[in-house]
Motif scaffolding. Structure first.
Motif, PDB file in Angstrom:
ATOM      1  N   ARG A  58      36.086  36.560  41.086  1.00  0.00           N
ATOM      2  CA  ARG A  58      37.045  36.285  40.013  1.00  0.00           C
ATOM      3  C   ARG A  58      37.164  37.431  39.008  1.00  0.00           C
ATOM      4  O   ARG A  58      38.097  37.460  38.221  1.00  0.00           O
ATOM      5  CB  ARG A  58      36.648  35.013  39.253  1.00  0.00           C
ATOM      6  N   ASN A  59      36.208  38.353  39.019  1.00  0.00           N
ATOM      7  CA  ASN A  59      36.220  39.426  38.020  1.00  0.00           C
ATOM      8  C   ASN A  59      37.534  40.216  38.120  1.00  0.00           C
ATOM      9  O   ASN A  59      37.819  40.829  39.152  1.00  0.00           O
ATOM     10  CB  ASN A  59      35.029  40.356  38.251  1.00  0.00           C
ATOM     11  N   PRO A  60      38.358  40.224  37.057  1.00  0.00           N
ATOM     12  CA  PRO A  60      39.670  40.881  37.156  1.00  0.00           C
ATOM     13  C   PRO A  60      39.588  42.387  37.364  1.00  0.00           C
ATOM     14  O   PRO A  60      40.450  42.978  38.018  1.00  0.00           O
ATOM     15  CB  PRO A  60      40.345  40.540  35.824  1.00  0.00           C
ATOM     16  N   ILE A 107      39.625  46.708  43.810  1.00  0.00           N
ATOM     17  CA  ILE A 107      39.810  46.431  45.239  1.00  0.00           C
ATOM     18  C   ILE A 107      41.244  46.762  45.650  1.00  0.00           C
ATOM     19  O   ILE A 107      41.485  47.361  46.706  1.00  0.00           O
ATOM     20  CB  ILE A 107      39.466  44.960  45.551  1.00  0.00           C
ATOM     21  N   ALA A 108      42.199  46.402  44.788  1.00  0.00           N
ATOM     22  CA  ALA A 108      43.611  46.663  45.102  1.00  0.00           C
ATOM     23  C   ALA A 108      43.891  48.151  45.242  1.00  0.00           C
ATOM     24  O   ALA A 108      44.765  48.559  46.016  1.00  0.00           O
ATOM     25  CB  ALA A 108      44.497  46.056  44.020  1.00  0.00           C
ATOM     26  N   LEU A 160      32.014  44.760  45.568  1.00  0.00           N
ATOM     27  CA  LEU A 160      31.989  43.403  45.036  1.00  0.00           C
ATOM     28  C   LEU A 160      30.922  43.240  43.956  1.00  0.00           C
ATOM     29  O   LEU A 160      31.098  42.503  42.989  1.00  0.00           O
ATOM     30  CB  LEU A 160      31.751  42.400  46.172  1.00  0.00           C
ATOM     31  N   THR A 161      29.805  43.939  44.117  1.00  0.00           N
ATOM     32  CA  THR A 161      28.695  43.789  43.163  1.00  0.00           C
ATOM     33  C   THR A 161      28.718  44.852  42.057  1.00  0.00           C
ATOM     34  O   THR A 161      27.756  44.988  41.308  1.00  0.00           O
ATOM     35  CB  THR A 161      27.341  43.857  43.900  1.00  0.00           C
ATOM     36  N   TYR A 162      29.826  45.576  41.959  1.00  0.00           N
ATOM     37  CA  TYR A 162      29.962  46.631  40.953  1.00  0.00           C
ATOM     38  C   TYR A 162      29.590  46.157  39.538  1.00  0.00           C
ATOM     39  O   TYR A 162      28.855  46.853  38.814  1.00  0.00           O
ATOM     40  CB  TYR A 162      31.407  47.146  41.015  1.00  0.00           C
ATOM     41  N   PRO A 179      35.699  42.745  31.198  1.00  0.00           N
ATOM     42  CA  PRO A 179      35.069  41.790  32.128  1.00  0.00           C
ATOM     43  C   PRO A 179      33.716  42.269  32.645  1.00  0.00           C
ATOM     44  O   PRO A 179      32.806  41.460  32.863  1.00  0.00           O
ATOM     45  CB  PRO A 179      36.093  41.673  33.257  1.00  0.00           C
ATOM     46  N   HIS A 180      33.561  43.586  32.870  1.00  0.00           N
ATOM     47  CA  HIS A 180      32.271  44.111  33.310  1.00  0.00           C
ATOM     48  C   HIS A 180      31.212  43.909  32.231  1.00  0.00           C
ATOM     49  O   HIS A 180      30.069  43.533  32.527  1.00  0.00           O
ATOM     50  CB  HIS A 180      32.382  45.597  33.643  1.00  0.00           C
ATOM     51  N   LEU A 181      31.574  44.165  30.992  1.00  0.00           N
ATOM     52  CA  LEU A 181      30.601  43.994  29.912  1.00  0.00           C
ATOM     53  C   LEU A 181      30.244  42.518  29.749  1.00  0.00           C
ATOM     54  O   LEU A 181      29.085  42.176  29.509  1.00  0.00           O
ATOM     55  CB  LEU A 181      31.156  44.553  28.594  1.00  0.00           C
ATOM     56  N   GLU A 182      31.232  41.653  29.907  1.00  0.00           N
ATOM     57  CA  GLU A 182      30.951  40.223  29.797  1.00  0.00           C
ATOM     58  C   GLU A 182      29.998  39.782  30.912  1.00  0.00           C
ATOM     59  O   GLU A 182      29.142  38.897  30.694  1.00  0.00           O
ATOM     60  CB  GLU A 182      32.248  39.414  29.856  1.00  0.00           C
TER      61      GLU A 182
END
Length: 332
Positions: free
Chosen positions: A109-111, A117-118, A130-132, A156-159
């Motif tokens: 779900r991580n935007p 990925i896109a 995926l585990t970035y 989102p990564h920081l969250e």
């Protein structure tokens, strides 16, 4: 009793030359934070190069070039901890317990991951991609950073790092002293600078002006920058994003307001705008480029800076991993 300086974690993947977008969006701010007394940790995430490509090409040269850019813009190597992922085994060991604290659905779900990925260069999504966010959480939490400078797209990564810290503390240190702080975001107030093609400025899209580019190369790139058909130059980021980005770039280099720069150019058109921006950029970067060229003559010094940073990062990562093992009952 003196308070411990705030730890700030930041970094750049060694996938290409750092450019003006990096400088005004992040590098300049790092120099300011260090001058204000922050303890600066800069990770060169060499393993993470593989998140969106199959091989890591010219990696050693690109890692050294990152260090070169950091020193050229004013990062103090005697104070900052500049280190590479691959040189800090204990940091990477944190990935395993951290992965147990997030679900596969949350990763999907991580935007930011969705966007990466896109735009991935790989035919299929790797587990590393995926585990970035969990890798980044290990980068942030191993040194217990309190602040992480990020752009809006990296929130989102920081969250994810905050969530992992919170869940680890809840599961393994309930009622006691938390092992990890929940890091805060430091959002840049700097407006987005577009690339010369009008898209997002990127190392991989050939639309950016590298800090180490020559004055002639800078002039060539800016001459080809996308503008619009209106002759009168005006600062209007919504209706005229490409022209406004160029005005913003000149204003940043000159320490002025972009509206003032636009008013001075007036009806002189895009060619005059590009000439003004070129002169401003080259004048601003001239001392940085001079320092960069001087530093580039001693590559051994760059490796010595990394060696010192790697040693310090290992000390901190070993101590943090020991805490984690104690909290998890893994001290055998």
């Amino acid at each position: 009793m003196p308070t411990q300086p705030c730890r700030v974690l930041t970094g750049d993947r060694p996938t290409g030359a750092l450019h003006l977008g990096h400088y005004f969006g992040s590098l300049q701010n790092r120099v300011r934070l260090q001058a204000e007394g922050a303890e600066l940790f800069i990770v060169v995430p060499d393993y993470q190069v593989l998140t969106d490509r199959d091989v890591a090409e010219h990696l050693a040269e690109r890692v050294e070039d990152l260090v070169l850019d950091y020193l050229a813009v004013g990062i103090d190597a005697a104070k900052a901890v500049i280190f590479t992922h691959s040189a800090v085994p204990a940091l990477n060991q944190l990935l395993l317990p951290f992965l147990s604290l997030v679900s596969v659905a949350e990763l999907h779900r991580n935007p930011t991951v969705k966007d990466e990925i896109a735009h991935s260069r790989q035919a299929a999504v790797s587990g590393l991609m995926l585990t970035y966010p969990v890798h980044q959480a290990a980068d942030i939490l191993f040194c217990k950073a309190g602040l992480v400078p990020v752009g809006q797209d990296q929130l989102p990564h920081l969250e994810a790092a905050r969530t992992i810290a919170r869940r680890f503390n809840s599961r393994y240190a309930p009622g006691g002293s938390p092992v990890f702080p929940e890091p805060e975001a430091l959002l840049s107030a700097m407006p987005l600078l577009l690339g010369t093609d009008g898209g997002k400025m990127s190392k991989s899209r050939g639309n950016a002006i590298a800090l180490g580019a020559s004055e002639d190369e800078t002039a060539r790139l800016l001459k080809g920058a996308k503008t619009d058909a209106e002759r009168r130059i005006a600062f209007d980021p919504v209706s005229r994003p490409e022209v406004s980005s160029l005005l913003q770039l000149a204003a940043l280099c000159q320490g002025r307001d972009p509206h003032t720069v636009a008013a001075e150019i007036g009806d002189a058109g895009a060619s005059r705008l590009k000439a003004v921006v070129t002169e401003a950029v080259n004048e601003y970067l001239r001392p940085i480029r001079k320092r960069r060229a001087d530093l580039a003559t001693d590559r051994a010094h760059l490796r010595a800076v990394l060696a010192r940073g790697n040693a310090r990062a290992n000390e901190i990562a070993d101590a943090t991993l020991a805490q984690v093992k104690t909290a998890m009952g893994m001290r055998y």
